[in-house]
Design a protein around this motif. Structure first.
Motif, PDB file in Angstrom:
ATOM      1  N   GLY A   1      38.335 -17.645  -2.465  1.00 27.93           N
ATOM      2  CA  GLY A   1      38.960 -17.105  -1.264  1.00 27.93           C
ATOM      3  C   GLY A   1      40.274 -16.422  -1.545  1.00 27.93           C
ATOM      4  N   GLY A   2      40.647 -15.528  -0.638  1.00 24.02           N
ATOM      5  CA  GLY A   2      41.919 -14.831  -0.756  1.00 24.02           C
ATOM      6  C   GLY A   2      41.906 -13.533   0.015  1.00 24.02           C
ATOM      7  N   ASP A   3      42.934 -12.729  -0.201  1.00 24.06           N
ATOM      8  CA  ASP A   3      43.101 -11.485   0.529  1.00 24.06           C
ATOM      9  C   ASP A   3      42.000 -10.477   0.242  1.00 24.06           C
ATOM     10  N   CYS A   4      41.712  -9.642   1.250  1.00 20.23           N
ATOM     11  CA  CYS A   4      40.798  -8.526   1.021  1.00 20.23           C
ATOM     12  C   CYS A   4      41.433  -7.565   0.024  1.00 20.23           C
TER      13      CYS A   4
ATOM     14  N   CYS B   1      43.528  -3.560   5.008  1.00 21.82           N
ATOM     15  CA  CYS B   1      42.159  -3.124   4.720  1.00 21.82           C
ATOM     16  C   CYS B   1      41.159  -3.853   5.614  1.00 21.82           C
ATOM     17  N   ASP B   2      40.619  -4.982   5.161  1.00 19.37           N
ATOM     18  CA  ASP B   2      39.602  -5.695   5.931  1.00 19.37           C
ATOM     19  C   ASP B   2      40.201  -6.903   6.644  1.00 19.37           C
ATOM     20  N   PRO B   3      39.596  -7.307   7.772  1.00 22.14           N
ATOM     21  CA  PRO B   3      40.092  -8.476   8.521  1.00 22.14           C
ATOM     22  C   PRO B   3      39.792  -9.782   7.790  1.00 22.14           C
ATOM     23  N   ARG B   4      40.745 -10.703   7.842  1.00 23.28           N
ATOM     24  CA  ARG B   4      40.643 -11.978   7.138  1.00 23.28           C
ATOM     25  C   ARG B   4      40.613 -13.143   8.123  1.00 23.28           C
TER      26      ARG B   4
ATOM     27  N   ALA C   1      45.936 -12.691  13.255  1.00 23.80           N
ATOM     28  CA  ALA C   1      44.854 -12.514  14.230  1.00 23.80           C
ATOM     29  C   ALA C   1      44.081 -11.270  13.817  1.00 23.80           C
ATOM     30  N   GLU C   2      42.989 -11.467  13.107  1.00 23.96           N
ATOM     31  CA  GLU C   2      42.208 -10.334  12.600  1.00 23.96           C
ATOM     32  C   GLU C   2      40.707 -10.508  12.838  1.00 23.96           C
ATOM     33  N   CYS C   3      40.242 -11.766  12.906  1.00 27.68           N
ATOM     34  CA  CYS C   3      38.841 -12.048  13.204  1.00 27.68           C
ATOM     35  C   CYS C   3      38.751 -12.710  14.575  1.00 27.68           C
ATOM     36  N   LEU C   4      37.825 -12.251  15.389  1.00 25.24           N
ATOM     37  CA  LEU C   4      37.672 -12.744  16.757  1.00 25.24           C
ATOM     38  C   LEU C   4      37.013 -14.112  16.783  1.00 25.24           C
TER      39      LEU C   4
ATOM     40  N   ASN D   1      29.453  -8.357   8.242  1.00 25.93           N
ATOM     41  CA  ASN D   1      29.661  -8.614   9.674  1.00 25.93           C
ATOM     42  C   ASN D   1      30.881  -7.905  10.236  1.00 25.93           C
ATOM     43  N   THR D   2      31.226  -6.774   9.647  1.00 27.55           N
ATOM     44  CA  THR D   2      32.394  -6.034  10.099  1.00 27.55           C
ATOM     45  C   THR D   2      32.034  -5.126  11.272  1.00 27.55           C
ATOM     46  N   VAL D   3      32.842  -5.177  12.317  1.00 29.80           N
ATOM     47  CA  VAL D   3      32.641  -4.347  13.508  1.00 29.80           C
ATOM     48  C   VAL D   3      33.992  -3.776  13.928  1.00 29.80           C
ATOM     49  N   THR D   4      33.977  -2.898  14.911  1.00 26.34           N
ATOM     50  CA  THR D   4      35.212  -2.346  15.480  1.00 26.34           C
ATOM     51  C   THR D   4      35.406  -2.922  16.873  1.00 26.34           C
ATOM     52  N   SER D   5      36.583  -3.474  17.132  1.00 23.29           N
ATOM     53  CA  SER D   5      36.865  -4.049  18.438  1.00 23.29           C
ATOM     54  C   SER D   5      37.019  -2.934  19.477  1.00 23.29           C
ATOM     55  N   PRO D   6      36.873  -3.259  20.771  1.00 24.90           N
ATOM     56  CA  PRO D   6      37.044  -2.237  21.807  1.00 24.90           C
ATOM     57  C   PRO D   6      38.396  -1.523  21.755  1.00 24.90           C
ATOM     58  N   ASN D   7      39.424  -2.206  21.239  1.00 30.68           N
ATOM     59  CA  ASN D   7      40.734  -1.543  21.167  1.00 30.68           C
ATOM     60  C   ASN D   7      40.998  -0.905  19.799  1.00 30.68           C
ATOM     61  N   GLY D   8      39.909  -0.751  19.006  1.00 29.73           N
ATOM     62  CA  GLY D   8      39.981   0.093  17.822  1.00 29.73           C
ATOM     63  C   GLY D   8      40.298  -0.580  16.515  1.00 29.73           C
ATOM     64  N   TYR D   9      40.341  -1.900  16.448  1.00 30.16           N
ATOM     65  CA  TYR D   9      40.658  -2.594  15.203  1.00 30.16           C
ATOM     66  C   TYR D   9      39.377  -2.987  14.454  1.00 30.16           C
ATOM     67  N   LYS D  10      39.422  -2.842  13.123  1.00 35.30           N
ATOM     68  CA  LYS D  10      38.328  -3.364  12.310  1.00 35.30           C
ATOM     69  C   LYS D  10      38.405  -4.888  12.364  1.00 35.30           C
ATOM     70  N   THR D  11      37.291  -5.542  12.710  1.00 37.48           N
ATOM     71  CA  THR D  11      37.330  -6.987  12.881  1.00 37.48           C
ATOM     72  C   THR D  11      35.989  -7.607  12.513  1.00 37.48           C
ATOM     73  N   ARG D  12      35.933  -8.916  12.619  1.00 34.66           N
ATOM     74  CA  ARG D  12      34.695  -9.670  12.439  1.00 34.66           C
ATOM     75  C   ARG D  12      34.658 -10.770  13.488  1.00 34.66           C
ATOM     76  N   ASN D  13      33.487 -11.072  13.989  1.00 35.38           N
ATOM     77  CA  ASN D  13      33.328 -12.166  14.935  1.00 35.38           C
ATOM     78  C   ASN D  13      33.103 -13.456  14.154  1.00 35.38           C
ATOM     79  N   PHE D  14      33.936 -14.452  14.421  1.00 34.99           N
ATOM     80  CA  PHE D  14      33.840 -15.708  13.692  1.00 34.99           C
ATOM     81  C   PHE D  14      32.448 -16.324  13.825  1.00 34.99           C
ATOM     82  N   ASP D  15      31.840 -16.196  14.992  1.00 33.36           N
ATOM     83  CA  ASP D  15      30.495 -16.751  15.188  1.00 33.36           C
ATOM     84  C   ASP D  15      29.481 -16.088  14.260  1.00 33.36           C
TER      85      ASP D  15
END
Length: 464
Positions: A86-89, A441-444, A419-422, A372-386
């Motif tokens: 584990g660690g940073d993207c 870069c990528d959400p952690r 706060a990077e993954c939903l 599992n990377t997606v774009t949030s409605p407000n434009g941020y690259k994110t991932r859903n924890f579920d």
């Protein structure tokens, strides 16, 4: 410069790699092969000087340490241990501070304790740290408000600031990456060997995270460990083994100019080792069999990982095994699957079955982040924890059904309260991105989400 700890049994000095540019048959064959995701260095003189200096600097890791890791990974492939990576993207020079490094190490140690105690299994602790400075990009350029500049390829290549000066590909950054990696490794060694990682300090690792909903569950586990240690103490047990932990460094071997410059010849065996890290992996975008990355890494003695996306076939996997692990050496090859929650149960079985039928024994690890990377409605690259958790569950379900070994977890995470993954037990919503989204870069996963995932994996391991 990093000070190597000669009295450290987890990092033996036997098998030091000789300093100086390595010469070995075939080690430069990659230069004549197709290669992707590489920078266009803007100054050849700076490049030549940087590579020359890197080629004679001391190794960041030792060949003997690399061999220890290979043995540990072989045990994980047989179901006798579990890899936690584990660690940073993408690490940044600016974030290589003592506080941030210690928070990341602390989180990995906490996750490892949860896994070790919950699953009654040794856990191999490995950071995406001290070298994860290069990132693949989907486009060479980025356009903002009509201005087009080179894309950010990680601090080892260029800066994140959107200016012509920052975005130029500067080879001198490779030297800064080396020195930042050295200081990071030095701090990690101090933490893991100097008492910080003592298993009798499990309560201390939780300080600063008392608002975490996983805190109570972790504290309960820590109390159980305390009781067990007190019982052992009353029986006269020797606690020397609890005072320190093995901790290995890894990164994606994307920038081959850097990796080649840090390759050294082992004084014991005469074989080449890439001394930039203990473990190196090839990404989904650079795993072409006849291309440069696979060729170069096939020639060094480090344990090697390969990311496998949903398009991977069983034949693809077998060809990679033949190229990267022709001797079928235990602990040599790790397949890190990143197929996405919607694909893992459908796509993974055929690949695992084909590899298993061939007789090859690789280490299977899940990367539940990148598919599992997606774009949030407000434009941020994110991932859903579920979705992340669902891919982890799917990974274990597939291996349980096939009778094969789910051997590890590879996660992009941080010890900070970002706060990077939903989602998660204390749900992160997209509004939190406005104040606490820090990744370049990528959400952690943040500390809380990482710990929550560790409890889930521990349960799956115990069931297995």
């Amino acid at each position: 410069m990093v000070t190597q700890l000669s009295a450290n049994p987890a990092f033996p000095l036997s098998g030091n790699s000789q300093s100086g540019a390595a010469t070995y048959p075939g080690l430069d064959d990659w230069r004549g092969l197709p290669i992707s995701q590489q920078p266009s260095w803007q100054d050849t003189e700076v490049f030549d000087a940087s590579v020359k200096e890197l080629s004679v600097l001391p190794p960041l890791v030792f060949a003997g340490e690399v061999d220890v890791l290979r043995e540990r990974l072989a045990a994980a492939a047989q179901g006798k241990a579990f890899l936690l990576q584990g660690g940073d993207c993408a690490e940044t020079f600016e974030a290589a501070t003592a506080d941030k490094i210690s928070a990341r190490v602390k989180t990995i140690l906490q996750m490892a304790v949860v896994l070790t105690y919950g699953a009654a299994m040794p856990v191999i602790k490995m950071g995406r740290m001290a070298g994860q400075f290069a990132k693949p990009r989907s486009s060479n350029d980025e356009t903002r408000d009509g201005v087009t500049l080179p894309a950010y390829r990680g601090d080892i290549v260029n800066g994140y600031e959107f200016t012509p000066e920052s975005r130029g590909h500067d080879a001198s950054r490779m030297l800064r990456a080396y020195h930042t990696s050295a200081s990071t490794l030095n701090l990690i060694r101090a933490f893991t060997q100097g008492g910080f990682a003592d298993l009798r300090s499990v309560h201390q690792w939780n300080k600063g995270f008392t608002e975490n909903p996983a805190h109570a569950r972790y504290e309960s586990l820590a109390r159980d460990i305390d009781r067990a240690i007190k019982f052992m103490d009353s029986c006269g047990a020797d606690f020397e083994a609890l005072k320190r932990v093995e901790f290995f460094a890894s990164h994606e071997a994307l920038l081959l100019d850097y990796e080649r410059a840090l390759t050294r010849i082992d004084s014991r065996t005469g074989f080449p080792y890439d001394t930039s890290a203990h473990f190196l992996w090839i990404g989904e975008r650079t795993r072409e069999l006849d291309h440069a990355h696979v060729d170069f890494l096939s020639r060094v003695r480090n344990p090697i990982g390969v990311k496998l996306g949903p398009s991977t076939t069983g034949d693809d996997a077998l060809r990679l095994i033949d190229k990267l692990d022709p001797e079928r050496e235990p602990g040599r090859l790790t397949f890190i699957t990143r197929m996405g929650a919607g694909n893992i149960r459908e796509k993974l079985p055929a690949v695992v079955e084909k590899v298993t039928a061939s007789g090859a024994q690789v280490l299977w690890v899940t990367d539940p982040m990148h598919g599992n990377t997606v774009t949030s409605p407000n434009g941020y690259k994110t991932r859903n924890f579920d979705d992340v958790i669902d891919e982890v569950r799917g990974f274990f379900e597939v291996h349980h059904a096939l009778g094969t070994v789910p051997g590890g977890l590879h996660a992009e995470m941080t010890g900070d309260d970002v706060a990077e993954c939903l989602g998660g037990a204390d749900p992160i919503d997209q509004d939190a991105f406005l104040d606490r989204y820090e990744s370049v870069c990528d959400p952690r996963l943040n500390h809380m989400q990482s710990l929550e995932m560790a409890f889930l994996v521990a349960g799956a391991l115990a069931k297995n």
